[in-house]
Design a protein around this motif. Structure first.
Motif, PDB file in Angstrom:
ATOM      1  N   GLY A 106      -8.262  -8.399   3.596  1.00  0.00           N
ATOM      2  CA  GLY A 106      -7.860  -7.004   3.475  1.00  0.00           C
ATOM      3  C   GLY A 106      -8.830  -6.164   2.669  1.00  0.00           C
ATOM      4  O   GLY A 106      -9.986  -6.544   2.447  1.00  0.00           O
ATOM      5  N   TYR A 119      -3.382 -11.677   1.080  1.00  0.00           N
ATOM      6  CA  TYR A 119      -3.784 -10.388   1.629  1.00  0.00           C
ATOM      7  C   TYR A 119      -3.540  -9.297   0.597  1.00  0.00           C
ATOM      8  O   TYR A 119      -2.495  -9.279  -0.066  1.00  0.00           O
ATOM      9  N   SER A 172      -3.997  -4.957  -0.031  1.00  0.00           N
ATOM     10  CA  SER A 172      -4.254  -3.648   0.570  1.00  0.00           C
ATOM     11  C   SER A 172      -5.409  -2.951  -0.143  1.00  0.00           C
ATOM     12  O   SER A 172      -5.735  -3.267  -1.303  1.00  0.00           O
ATOM     13  N   ARG A 173      -6.022  -1.991   0.554  1.00  0.00           N
ATOM     14  CA  ARG A 173      -7.074  -1.188  -0.053  1.00  0.00           C
ATOM     15  C   ARG A 173      -6.500  -0.364  -1.201  1.00  0.00           C
ATOM     16  O   ARG A 173      -5.425   0.244  -1.074  1.00  0.00           O
ATOM     17  N   ARG A 174      -7.202  -0.344  -2.317  1.00  0.00           N
ATOM     18  CA  ARG A 174      -6.751   0.410  -3.476  1.00  0.00           C
ATOM     19  C   ARG A 174      -6.923   1.906  -3.232  1.00  0.00           C
ATOM     20  O   ARG A 174      -7.841   2.339  -2.549  1.00  0.00           O
ATOM     21  N   THR A 175      -6.039   2.686  -3.809  1.00  0.00           N
ATOM     22  CA  THR A 175      -6.091   4.136  -3.689  1.00  0.00           C
ATOM     23  C   THR A 175      -6.635   4.751  -4.982  1.00  0.00           C
ATOM     24  O   THR A 175      -6.573   4.123  -6.052  1.00  0.00           O
TER      25      THR A 175
END
Length: 218
Positions: free
Chosen positions: A83, A161, A163-166
């Protein structure tokens, strides 16, 4: 002559591609290092033997993955840390070592068969880590393109997995300062230096103060 199409928007990947083009002059390299310059028409007209998607952050259409020999570089010891934001997620979890993994793409997210996996340290700043990725990526990809490769399936039972960090996750909150260790805060700052959304704190009015460097004094 083999046609090698190299697609990215990351500077560390462009370094790999440029070195490959210089080192294997008998192959025909085409390098696209800007998302705005990419299109499926370019792929079709170039008719590549291999496409390198190093440092690419967007979903690739299944027809492209199925029709062409698509290889990807992921900076983690796959199947762990599949991810987005793999470097940041490993550092914030206090991992000391990682890997440069090159795999043959399928229609999953970082699920394709592994070609090569080379250990890599996560010590130092982001630029030092990028330099390691570029060096290992070049040496490994050169060998793959010149000598071919074999495939090893990933062990999905070991997969993780992330997620992309914001950008909002770059804030260092009062709660973190009060509850987390100095090593955690140091890691959060160093993993978010340019080109990533820098770590920051907020004053009482909501103004952001960005922090781009730190060290631990014991």
């Amino acid at each position: 002559m083999k046609n090698i199409l190299c697609i990215t928007y990351r500077s560390w990947a462009t370094k790999i591609y440029n070195r490959l083009a210089e080192s294997i002059p008998e192959y025909n390299f085409k390098i696209i290092n800007n998302k705005e310059l990419y299109s499926e028409d370019i792929i079709k007209s170039f008719n590549p033997n291999t496409i390198l998607w190093y440092g690419w952050s967007w979903i690739i259409p299944s027809n492209i993955v199925e029709q062409y020999n698509c290889l990807c570089l992921h900076p983690s010891p796959l199947p762990k840390y599949r991810g987005g934001s793999p470097i940041q997620n490993q550092i914030i979890n206090n991992e000391k070592t990682s890997a440069v993994t090159i795999f043959k793409m399928d229609n999953g997210i970082d699920t394709g068969d592994i070609i090569k996996q080379i250990p890599m340290s996560l010590e130092g700043n982001i630029q030092e880590i990028f330099n390691r990725i570029s060096e290992i990526g070049f040496i490994t990809t050169y060998d793959i393109l010149k000598n071919g490769y074999s495939l090893q399936k990933q062990n999905n039972s070991l997969s993780t997995y992330f997620s992309r960090r914001t950008p909002s996750e770059s804030e260092i909150t009062i709660e973190e300062i009060q509850s987390q260790s100095s090593e955690y805060l140091y890691n959060k700052i160093r993993m978010l230096t340019d080109p990533y959304p820098n770590a920051y704190i907020k004053d009482k009015n909501g103004n952001k103060i960005y922090i781009t460097n730190s060290y631990i004094k014991k």
